[in-house]
Design a protein around this motif. Structure first.
Motif, short mmCIF file in Angstrom:
data_model
loop_
_atom_site.label_atom_id
_atom_site.label_comp_id
_atom_site.label_asym_id
_atom_site.label_seq_id
_atom_site.Cartn_x
_atom_site.Cartn_y
_atom_site.Cartn_z
N ARG A 40 0.71 -1.36 0.10
CA ARG A 40 0.07 0.08 0.01
C ARG A 40 0.95 1.28 -0.07
N TYR A 42 0.42 5.09 1.46
CA TYR A 42 -0.56 5.66 2.32
C TYR A 42 -0.33 7.21 2.09
N GLU A 43 -1.41 7.86 2.42
CA GLU A 43 -1.38 9.42 2.25
C GLU A 43 -0.88 9.72 3.61
N THR A 44 0.47 9.89 3.90
CA THR A 44 0.70 10.31 5.22
C THR A 44 0.72 11.96 5.15
N SER A 93 -3.72 8.03 -2.05
CA SER A 93 -3.06 6.65 -1.39
C SER A 93 -3.73 5.33 -2.51
N GLU A 260 -4.95 -5.08 6.51
CA GLU A 260 -4.18 -4.35 7.48
C GLU A 260 -4.59 -4.87 8.94
N VAL A 292 0.82 4.86 10.01
CA VAL A 292 0.75 5.09 8.43
C VAL A 292 0.03 6.38 7.93
N GLU A 293 -0.42 7.09 8.93
CA GLU A 293 -0.90 8.25 8.76
C GLU A 293 0.12 9.40 9.02
#
Ligand code: PMP
Length: 309
Positions: A40, A42-44, A93, A260, A292-293
């Motif tokens: 994945r 992720y949109e961090t 993401s 997840e 992941v954020e």
């Protein structure tokens, strides 16, 4: 050009989604001779980042080894292709699916004359088992199918052909009204889900089947073990787990790049714990999603940033 085009990377070229075709006599289609990954992006808070990309690429190349498959691209080239796909499609993401497989030439079982083909696709993919599953958990069934044993096929390689077993187990479960399966290995020990590793919580300690139990060496499994230990938990990751221990667990959950951290509330209609997401599962899940954020410095090596200008 101003439109986002759906693009797939195939053997060094960016091609239109609809043009990303293979010949019907592709070796991999007939004999399951492909290896793949699921990761994945992720949109961090620091921008889009591939999660544990190094480990996914490493596993892809390791998966190819028993099949003597020579992936014709370097890790750097596959990384750049993936980042470029994400950039071009402006995906904050997404899920990432690299695959390498024996292509078309001759149809003997020996792939010796077949080219190795490589492709990467990315697409938006939300919670694998649903948003509700992350919060409330899922009901699972012990499959009547057993996992391949590692003496029959390399179960530590993520090979396309292996997934007919996952399909059988998962569809059997869904036919019976469950969201997913837990599959036992040849010895009858708990192995894993069709596309997930499984964890158990008992008396405040965490257990997950040993790698020797014919399971995939899950990267989320590894992440969750690290997170749990960082939070001070004792993790037993070199054990056998019996079917009966599932029923008496305080908590159960699945891990996977797609799944997840997904709580399990019932196994074969036996309620686990109090039948909802347990406190340890919730803490690990929250920490996982926080990491992941935020892509925090403590876990910096888990992130490969996509570098959008
Ligand atoms: N087991 C199997 C059979 C899987 O397909 C997956 C998904 N790749 C997993 C476990 C979880 O592995 P990971 O956390 O690396 O996605």
């Amino acid at each position: 050009d101003e439109m986002d085009v759906d693009t797939i990377w195939m053997d060094g070229e960016f091609v239109d989604w609809d043009e990303a075709q293979v010949h019907v006599l592709t070796h991999g289609l007939h004999y399951g001779s492909g290896v793949f990954e699921g990761a994945r992006c992720y949109e961090t808070e620091k921008g889009p980042a591939l999660f544990r990309w190094e480990e996914h690429l490493e596993r892809l190349f390791q998966s190819a080894k028993p099949y003597e498959m020579d992936i014709e691209f370097t890790k750097e080239e596959l990384t750049e292709a993936t980042k470029e796909l994400i950039r071009r499609q402006e995906l904050p993401s997404c899920y990432v699916r690299p695959i390498a497989y024996y292509g078309y030439n001759s149809l003997g079982v020996s792939p010796k004359d077949c080219p190795t083909r490589t492709a990467i696709a990315v697409w938006p993919w939300g919670a694998y088992l649903g948003e509700d599953a992350l919060e409330n958990g899922i009901d699972v069934m012990i499959s009547s199918w057993r996992k391949h044993s590692s003496s029959q096929i390399p179960t530590n390689a993520k090979t396309t052909g292996l997934y007919v077993n996952s399909m059988l187990a998962g569809e059997e479960a869904r036919r019976n009204g469950y969201a997913e399966a837990i599959v036992l290995n040849k010895e009858g020990h708990v192995a894993e889900g069709p596309g997930e590793n499984v964890f158990l919580v008992r008396d405040g300690e965490i257990y997950t089947p040993a790698l020797s139990e014919s399971i995939l060496d899950g990267i989320t499994r590894d992440s969750v073990i690290t997170i749990a230990e960082d939070l001070g938990y004792t993790v037993h990751d070199n054990v056998s787990i019996s079917r009966g221990e599932l029923n008496t667990a305080d908590e159960l959950f699945f891990t996977g790049s797609a799944a997840e951290v997904t709580p399990i509330r019932k196994v074969d209609n036996v309620v686990i714990g109090d039948g909802s997401r347990g406190p340890v599962t919730e803490e690990l899940q929250q920490k996982f999603f926080e990491i992941v954020e935020e892509a925090p410095d403590e876990y910096a090596e888990w992130f490969e940033f996509v570098d959008i200008e």
